[in-house]
Design a protein around this motif. Structure first.
Motif, PDB file in Angstrom:
ATOM      1  N   VAL A   1      12.709 -17.551  56.763  1.00  0.00           N
ATOM      2  CA  VAL A   1      14.077 -17.825  57.198  1.00  0.00           C
ATOM      3  C   VAL A   1      14.990 -16.633  56.931  1.00  0.00           C
ATOM      4  O   VAL A   1      15.837 -16.256  57.756  1.00  0.00           O
ATOM      5  CB  VAL A   1      14.608 -19.091  56.503  1.00  0.00           C
ATOM      6  CG1 VAL A   1      16.117 -19.237  56.691  1.00  0.00           C
ATOM      7  CG2 VAL A   1      13.890 -20.333  57.036  1.00  0.00           C
TER       8      VAL A   1
ATOM      9  N   ALA B   1      18.375 -16.753  66.215  1.00  0.00           N
ATOM     10  CA  ALA B   1      18.196 -17.421  64.922  1.00  0.00           C
ATOM     11  C   ALA B   1      18.506 -18.906  65.034  1.00  0.00           C
ATOM     12  O   ALA B   1      17.770 -19.753  64.490  1.00  0.00           O
ATOM     13  CB  ALA B   1      19.085 -16.767  63.870  1.00  0.00           C
TER      14      ALA B   1
ATOM     15  N   TRP C   1      15.894 -21.759  64.010  1.00  0.00           N
ATOM     16  CA  TRP C   1      16.228 -22.657  62.897  1.00  0.00           C
ATOM     17  C   TRP C   1      16.356 -24.100  63.364  1.00  0.00           C
ATOM     18  O   TRP C   1      16.006 -25.018  62.619  1.00  0.00           O
ATOM     19  CB  TRP C   1      17.499 -22.174  62.217  1.00  0.00           C
ATOM     20  CG  TRP C   1      17.291 -20.891  61.451  1.00  0.00           C
ATOM     21  CD1 TRP C   1      16.108 -20.390  61.004  1.00  0.00           C
ATOM     22  CD2 TRP C   1      18.294 -19.954  61.048  1.00  0.00           C
ATOM     23  NE1 TRP C   1      16.303 -19.198  60.343  1.00  0.00           N
ATOM     24  CE2 TRP C   1      17.636 -18.903  60.359  1.00  0.00           C
ATOM     25  CE3 TRP C   1      19.679 -19.885  61.204  1.00  0.00           C
ATOM     26  CZ2 TRP C   1      18.334 -17.816  59.817  1.00  0.00           C
ATOM     27  CZ3 TRP C   1      20.366 -18.801  60.677  1.00  0.00           C
ATOM     28  CH2 TRP C   1      19.701 -17.777  59.988  1.00  0.00           C
TER      29      TRP C   1
ATOM     30  N   GLU D   1      12.770 -25.335  63.869  1.00  0.00           N
ATOM     31  CA  GLU D   1      12.067 -25.533  62.611  1.00  0.00           C
ATOM     32  C   GLU D   1      12.676 -26.622  61.737  1.00  0.00           C
ATOM     33  O   GLU D   1      12.160 -26.902  60.657  1.00  0.00           O
ATOM     34  CB  GLU D   1      11.979 -24.210  61.849  1.00  0.00           C
ATOM     35  CG  GLU D   1      11.183 -23.134  62.573  1.00  0.00           C
ATOM     36  CD  GLU D   1       9.737 -23.544  62.860  1.00  0.00           C
ATOM     37  OE1 GLU D   1       9.221 -24.429  62.148  1.00  0.00           O
ATOM     38  OE2 GLU D   1       9.141 -22.985  63.792  1.00  0.00           O
ATOM     39  N   GLN D   2      13.747 -27.269  62.204  1.00  0.00           N
ATOM     40  CA  GLN D   2      14.194 -28.488  61.534  1.00  0.00           C
ATOM     41  C   GLN D   2      13.201 -29.631  61.776  1.00  0.00           C
ATOM     42  O   GLN D   2      13.191 -30.612  61.032  1.00  0.00           O
ATOM     43  CB  GLN D   2      15.587 -28.904  62.025  1.00  0.00           C
ATOM     44  CG  GLN D   2      16.720 -28.041  61.473  1.00  0.00           C
ATOM     45  CD  GLN D   2      18.070 -28.478  61.990  1.00  0.00           C
ATOM     46  OE1 GLN D   2      18.334 -28.473  63.199  1.00  0.00           O
ATOM     47  NE2 GLN D   2      18.952 -28.870  61.071  1.00  0.00           N
TER      48      GLN D   2
ATOM     49  N   THR E   1      15.836 -26.384  57.405  1.00  0.00           N
ATOM     50  CA  THR E   1      14.978 -25.648  58.327  1.00  0.00           C
ATOM     51  C   THR E   1      13.775 -25.103  57.570  1.00  0.00           C
ATOM     52  O   THR E   1      13.902 -24.636  56.431  1.00  0.00           O
ATOM     53  CB  THR E   1      15.753 -24.536  59.059  1.00  0.00           C
ATOM     54  OG1 THR E   1      14.960 -24.021  60.137  1.00  0.00           O
ATOM     55  CG2 THR E   1      16.159 -23.402  58.135  1.00  0.00           C
TER      56      THR E   1
ATOM     57  N   SER F   1      10.358 -22.937  56.497  1.00  0.00           N
ATOM     58  CA  SER F   1       9.949 -21.538  56.382  1.00  0.00           C
ATOM     59  C   SER F   1       8.484 -21.496  55.981  1.00  0.00           C
ATOM     60  O   SER F   1       8.061 -22.229  55.074  1.00  0.00           O
ATOM     61  CB  SER F   1      10.798 -20.818  55.326  1.00  0.00           C
ATOM     62  OG  SER F   1      10.551 -19.426  55.328  1.00  0.00           O
TER      63      SER F   1
ATOM     64  N   TYR G   1      10.363 -26.313  52.785  1.00  0.00           N
ATOM     65  CA  TYR G   1      11.803 -26.095  52.820  1.00  0.00           C
ATOM     66  C   TYR G   1      12.215 -25.273  51.598  1.00  0.00           C
ATOM     67  O   TYR G   1      12.291 -25.795  50.479  1.00  0.00           O
ATOM     68  CB  TYR G   1      12.558 -27.421  52.851  1.00  0.00           C
ATOM     69  CG  TYR G   1      12.231 -28.274  54.059  1.00  0.00           C
ATOM     70  CD1 TYR G   1      12.375 -27.770  55.353  1.00  0.00           C
ATOM     71  CD2 TYR G   1      11.759 -29.576  53.916  1.00  0.00           C
ATOM     72  CE1 TYR G   1      12.067 -28.544  56.466  1.00  0.00           C
ATOM     73  CE2 TYR G   1      11.457 -30.362  55.011  1.00  0.00           C
ATOM     74  CZ  TYR G   1      11.606 -29.835  56.288  1.00  0.00           C
ATOM     75  OH  TYR G   1      11.299 -30.601  57.380  1.00  0.00           O
TER      76      TYR G   1
ATOM     77  N   ASN H   1      17.606 -21.670  52.867  1.00  0.00           N
ATOM     78  CA  ASN H   1      18.446 -22.529  53.691  1.00  0.00           C
ATOM     79  C   ASN H   1      19.926 -22.277  53.435  1.00  0.00           C
ATOM     80  O   ASN H   1      20.726 -22.220  54.377  1.00  0.00           O
ATOM     81  CB  ASN H   1      18.107 -24.000  53.434  1.00  0.00           C
ATOM     82  CG  ASN H   1      17.035 -24.527  54.357  1.00  0.00           C
ATOM     83  OD1 ASN H   1      17.318 -25.164  55.371  1.00  0.00           O
ATOM     84  ND2 ASN H   1      15.785 -24.235  54.031  1.00  0.00           N
TER      85      ASN H   1
ATOM     86  N   ALA I   1      20.823 -19.002  55.010  1.00  0.00           N
ATOM     87  CA  ALA I   1      20.970 -19.149  56.462  1.00  0.00           C
ATOM     88  C   ALA I   1      22.337 -19.737  56.801  1.00  0.00           C
ATOM     89  O   ALA I   1      22.982 -19.318  57.776  1.00  0.00           O
ATOM     90  CB  ALA I   1      19.852 -20.034  57.007  1.00  0.00           C
TER      91      ALA I   1
ATOM     92  N   LEU J   1      22.772 -27.616  57.349  1.00  0.00           N
ATOM     93  CA  LEU J   1      21.871 -27.058  56.345  1.00  0.00           C
ATOM     94  C   LEU J   1      22.409 -27.291  54.940  1.00  0.00           C
ATOM     95  O   LEU J   1      21.654 -27.631  54.020  1.00  0.00           O
ATOM     96  CB  LEU J   1      21.658 -25.566  56.600  1.00  0.00           C
ATOM     97  CG  LEU J   1      20.953 -25.190  57.912  1.00  0.00           C
ATOM     98  CD1 LEU J   1      20.852 -23.675  58.037  1.00  0.00           C
ATOM     99  CD2 LEU J   1      19.577 -25.827  58.005  1.00  0.00           C
TER     100      LEU J   1
END
Length: 434
Positions: free
Chosen positions: A135, A168, A172, A175-176, A212, A214, A227, A232, A235, A265
């Protein structure tokens, strides 16, 4: 234009050296100059397209995260210095192009050479050195882009920064819901388990939380749980900066999208990323999986829990951060070591008992006591094994046992702390947490 290769005569550097000399050890200022000049003279490579390629030191690749942190100290020197401004812009443009090429990659080659950490990795792009998705690889260039704007007022880079922010945001958001939406896989046949992802390259199972996912930590080691909490929060701060840039150029849609995801986030991390420690109370976990799993530790690499005020806009006085800081700097943290030479945080990425100069610098920069900052700076100097350079890590009892003789990120962190001790750093410009 030619990029500067030394800042020894920069007025801010000269003032910093004089103030550091007042602490009674001339090596403090000399090491500041050496660390700043080493990055400029040895790691920066001007490219034919007007961008700049930045190696990490003794590895001939450019990491998105490392190249950002290597350049952060120069934000303090960039106002009124066109050469440094052009260098920072050139690095940012290179980063934006790398993100556009592959937002899941963490490190790149200078040319399409096909060089790689491991040629057997699942990546056939000759520009990519390594495709460990982290991330923070997307977050740090956005942080640098926003802080460059705040420090200099220049907007030459904003269009590229906003394209990178959109990339990004897309990753992100995907990837949630890593289990159902992510196309990302990483497998490496040779090496330790920390160098690959289980479950056919998908990583250990996670449940949706709003955070999100990683695949890897800032150390480039695989996440135990998907996570990563400090990543996070980092980010979210990067998205805040992107939203500010978007509002500046009246891109209301991107500003709203970035602010919305940043809020998600933070809320998800507050709900799922904190645990109650028997000794220290409510603290941030290092990693969670949304299924009840939580890893209580910290890692020296940024973003770390200790570094949250530096990279995530978490106030240094926040009660949960303070409790987490006490945990991270105590024997309760399995990566904290105390020895004859120093005490501080290390990483599973390096041998047991090894402390990282990066973490010592972060400890100084996040401390609220001036004496703690000066003590951290003196410890860095006392543990350089007489080389005048910072290393990746050193043994707690014997600094002559160190990893990576040339690690530019660590040099940059010494410079950040030294400038901060001299009251000439950039953080008062952009850091509202102090």
């Amino acid at each position: 234009m030619r990029f500067p290769t030394s800042v020894a005569d920069h007025p801010t550097v000269r003032r910093a050296v004089r103030r550091l000399d007042d602490l009674g050890d001339p090596r403090l200022g000399r090491t500041l100059v050496r660390c700043l000049d080493d990055t400029l003279a040895r790691t920066v490579r001007p490219m034919p397209d007007g961008t700049a390629f930045v190696v990490t030191g003794d590895i001939p690749a450019m990491w998105l995260r490392d190249s950002s942190t290597q350049l952060m100290p120069y934000l303090a020197l960039a106002p009124g210095h066109p050469g440094l401004q052009e260098l920072l812009l050139a690095v940012l443009r290179r980063q934006f192009a790398q993100i556009a090429r592959d937002p899941y990659a963490n490190a790149f080659n200078a040319e399409p050479s096909g060089r790689a950490h491991d040629p057997a990795d699942l990546c056939d792009d000759p520009w990519v050195w390594e495709r460990k998705y982290e991330v923070d690889s997307l977050a740090f260039p956005l942080l640098l882009a926003h802080r460059f704007w705040v420090a200099t007022g220049r907007t030459d880079h904003v269009a590229g920064a906003l394209r990178a922010a959109r990339a990004a945001l897309g990753v992100w958001r995907t990837e949630q819901d890593h289990e159902h939406r992510s196309p990302y896989r990483f497998r490496r046949a040779d090496g330790p388990p920390s160098d690959t992802l289980p479950n056919d390259g998908r990583g250990t199972p996670v449940a949706p939380t709003g955070m999100t996912w990683s695949g890897f930590r800032p150390s480039d080691d695989a996440c135990h749980h998907g996570y990563n909490v400090p990543a996070n929060l980092c980010a979210a701060a990067a998205l805040d900066g992107a939203a500010a840039l978007a509002r500046h150029v009246r891109d209301a849609e991107l500003a709203e999208d970035a602010a919305e995801l940043a809020a998600e986030l933070r809320a998800a991390t507050a709900r799922h990323g904190t645990v109650r420690h028997t000794e220290h109370g409510l603290v941030y976990a290092y990693e969670v999986d949304g299924r009840g799993g939580a890893l209580l530790m910290d890692d020296a690499n940024m973003p770390s829990l200790l570094s949250l005020p530096l990279v995530a806009d978490v106030p240094a006085t926040d009660p949960v951060y303070l409790a987490t800081r006490r945990f991270a700097l105590s024997p309760a943290n399995p990566t904290w070591y105390r020895g004859a030479a120093a005490e501080g945080i290390g990483s599973p990425h390096t041998p047991e008992g090894h402390i990282w100069p990066i973490a010592l610098a972060v400890q100084g920069l996040t401390g609220t006591d001036e004496a703690e900052r000066v003590a951290a700076l003196r410890t860095l100097l006392a543990t350089d094994a007489g080389t005048g350079q910072m290393h990746e890590s050193f043994h707690k009892d014997d600094p002559s046992r160190f990893t990576r003789a040339w690690f530019s990120w660590a040099n940059a962190m010494y410079a950040e702390l030294a400038l901060d001790v001299a009251d000439l750093g950039t953080r008062p410009l952009w850091d509202a947490t102090r």
